[in-house]
Design a protein around this motif. Structure first.
Motif, short mmCIF file in Angstrom:
data_model
loop_
_atom_site.label_atom_id
_atom_site.label_comp_id
_atom_site.label_asym_id
_atom_site.label_seq_id
_atom_site.Cartn_x
_atom_site.Cartn_y
_atom_site.Cartn_z
N ALA A 9 0.83 -1.22 0.00
CA ALA A 9 0.00 0.00 0.00
C ALA A 9 0.85 1.26 0.00
N THR A 10 2.07 1.14 0.55
CA THR A 10 2.95 2.31 0.64
C THR A 10 4.34 2.00 0.10
N ILE A 11 4.45 1.04 -0.82
CA ILE A 11 5.76 0.62 -1.31
C ILE A 11 6.49 1.79 -1.97
N PRO A 12 7.72 2.07 -1.55
CA PRO A 12 8.50 3.17 -2.14
C PRO A 12 8.86 2.86 -3.60
N SER A 13 9.00 3.88 -4.40
CA SER A 13 9.37 3.68 -5.81
C SER A 13 10.74 3.03 -5.93
N THR A 14 11.61 3.28 -4.94
CA THR A 14 12.94 2.66 -4.97
C THR A 14 12.84 1.14 -4.83
N HIS A 15 11.87 0.67 -4.03
CA HIS A 15 11.68 -0.77 -3.86
C HIS A 15 11.13 -1.39 -5.14
N ARG A 16 10.24 -0.67 -5.81
CA ARG A 16 9.70 -1.18 -7.07
C ARG A 16 10.79 -1.26 -8.12
N SER A 17 11.69 -0.27 -8.12
CA SER A 17 12.82 -0.30 -9.05
C SER A 17 13.76 -1.45 -8.73
N ALA A 18 13.92 -1.71 -7.43
CA ALA A 18 14.81 -2.80 -7.00
C ALA A 18 14.28 -4.15 -7.47
N ILE A 19 12.96 -4.31 -7.49
CA ILE A 19 12.36 -5.55 -7.97
C ILE A 19 12.67 -5.74 -9.45
N LEU A 20 12.56 -4.66 -10.21
CA LEU A 20 12.85 -4.72 -11.65
C LEU A 20 14.31 -5.06 -11.89
N VAL A 21 15.21 -4.30 -11.28
CA VAL A 21 16.64 -4.50 -11.49
C VAL A 21 17.10 -5.84 -10.91
N GLY A 22 16.57 -6.19 -9.74
CA GLY A 22 16.96 -7.44 -9.10
C GLY A 22 16.54 -8.65 -9.91
N GLY A 23 15.34 -8.58 -10.51
CA GLY A 23 14.86 -9.69 -11.33
C GLY A 23 15.72 -9.90 -12.56
N ILE A 24 16.03 -8.79 -13.25
CA ILE A 24 16.88 -8.89 -14.44
C ILE A 24 18.25 -9.47 -14.07
N THR A 25 18.82 -8.98 -12.97
CA THR A 25 20.15 -9.44 -12.54
C THR A 25 20.14 -10.92 -12.20
N ALA A 162 -9.92 -2.93 -7.86
CA ALA A 162 -8.75 -3.33 -7.07
C ALA A 162 -8.16 -2.15 -6.31
N PRO A 163 -7.87 -2.31 -5.02
CA PRO A 163 -7.17 -1.26 -4.27
C PRO A 163 -5.72 -1.19 -4.73
N MET A 164 -5.06 -0.07 -4.49
CA MET A 164 -3.72 0.13 -5.02
C MET A 164 -2.71 -0.85 -4.44
N TRP A 165 -2.88 -1.29 -3.21
CA TRP A 165 -1.93 -2.26 -2.68
C TRP A 165 -1.94 -3.54 -3.50
N LEU A 166 -3.12 -3.93 -3.96
CA LEU A 166 -3.24 -5.14 -4.77
C LEU A 166 -2.67 -4.91 -6.17
N VAL A 167 -2.88 -3.71 -6.71
CA VAL A 167 -2.32 -3.37 -8.02
C VAL A 167 -0.80 -3.41 -7.97
N PHE A 168 -0.21 -2.82 -6.92
CA PHE A 168 1.25 -2.82 -6.80
C PHE A 168 1.79 -4.24 -6.58
N LEU A 169 1.08 -5.05 -5.81
CA LEU A 169 1.48 -6.43 -5.60
C LEU A 169 1.46 -7.19 -6.92
N TYR A 170 0.37 -7.00 -7.67
CA TYR A 170 0.27 -7.68 -8.97
C TYR A 170 1.39 -7.24 -9.91
N GLN A 171 1.67 -5.93 -9.96
CA GLN A 171 2.70 -5.43 -10.87
C GLN A 171 4.08 -5.95 -10.49
N ALA A 172 4.35 -6.09 -9.19
CA ALA A 172 5.64 -6.62 -8.75
C ALA A 172 5.79 -8.07 -9.21
N LEU A 173 4.74 -8.87 -9.02
CA LEU A 173 4.77 -10.26 -9.47
C LEU A 173 4.84 -10.34 -10.99
N SER A 174 4.15 -9.44 -11.66
CA SER A 174 4.14 -9.42 -13.11
C SER A 174 5.53 -9.18 -13.67
#
Length: 285
Positions: A9-25, A162-174
């Motif tokens: 619900a309050t995930i920082p943009s830096t954490h979302r970026s880390a998921i992207l970069v971490g997954g690729i790595t 969908a509430p935003m926490w669920l949207v962010f969770l889905y996007q992270a898994l996606s």
């Protein structure tokens, strides 16, 4: 589960970026150690092209993020959407149903549509021009495609409520699952047969990137494989029989240069083998 919901619900943009970069790595390292294909290519140059399109997608999504937030807030405030109309259930079940619905509307349906509507296909085929599919291919989308994918994502949020926490969770898994199922790796058959009943695996999605029909028009799923099985678009093929790319743009000077990739949707259309959207068939629609 509540802690997970509170975090997203309050995930920082830096954490979302880390998921992207971490997954690729992570998948970059795995496919480097255990590749399905030992491509003879400049891996860094190839990644640079796909990272360019990753950056354009991030910019577009960031610029339009307020639309997504407002759409979710409106749905919740007006008690609108499928999730709002369902009976009360445990939070884990609510999250699972929500992610399935978001995956159906915001991923499977838009992907299927891109293969059925000519003007959308012209943008989407940039994703299919990659002749060396690896984890970086996951984010190889023309900026025009990023825009209409965002529109479908927004529609999915409104229709599901969908509430935003669920949207962010889905996007992270996606993000993580898309990087996984594009990775240049091959799962053992015994493992793949189990996992592919639940999620989209590399073995499954690689078939979608075979360079000719009918394989390009199968396995549209993003996270969950259930939609391909339910709608009859599931297909299997041995990994060593696959040839990546799209038959109309196999030349390196066309599929390996950013400038040309950006122009492809606006160039004269080339019907692939199987006459997809040929002038004759298209004129009858």
């Amino acid at each position: 589960m509540q802690q997970l919901a509170d975090y997203f619900a309050t995930i920082p943009s830096t954490h979302r970026s880390a998921i992207l970069v971490g997954g690729i790595t992570l998948f970059w390292l795995i496919e480097g150690a255990l590749p399905l294909f030992r491509f003879k290519y400049n891996k860094w140059k190839h990644a640079g092209i796909n990272i360019f399109f990753t950056i354009t997608t991030i910019i577009i999504n960031f610029a339009m993020a307020f639309v997504l937030v407002k759409s979710s807030d409106w749905a919740i405030a007006h008690d609108f959407g499928l999730l709002q109309w369902l009976p009360e259930m445990p939070l884990w079940a609510y999250a699972l149903v929500g992610m399935l619905l978001l995956d159906l509307i915001g991923a499977y349906f838009v992907h299927w549509t891109e293969h059925k509507v000519k003007w959308m296909w012209r943008f989407h085929l940039i994703h299919h021009t990659d002749t060396h599919v690896d984890t970086t291919t996951a984010n190889r989308h023309h900026p025009g495609e990023s825009v209409f994918r965002f529109v479908f994502t927004t529609a999915a949020v409104v229709l599901t409520g969908a509430p935003m926490w669920l949207v962010f969770l889905y996007q992270a898994l996606s993000v993580a699952l898309s990087q996984f199922n594009h990775a240049n790796i091959n799962l053992p058959d015994s493992v793949d047969k189990v996992l592919s009943w639940i999620i989209v695996t590399p073995n499954m999605h690689h078939v979608h990137h075979h360079y000719v029909q009918p394989y390009t028009d199968t396995n549209y799923g993003n996270i969950f494989s259930v939609w391909d099985r339910l709608f009859g678009t599931f297909a299997r093929e041995d990994g060593d029989k696959l040839v990546y790319g799209i038959d109309t743009h196999m030349a390196p000077h066309e599929n390996g240069r950013i400038k040309n990739l950006l122009k492809i949707p606006f160039q004269k259309y080339r019907p692939p083998v199987g006459a997809k959207f040929s002038e004759e068939s298209f004129s009858k629609k």
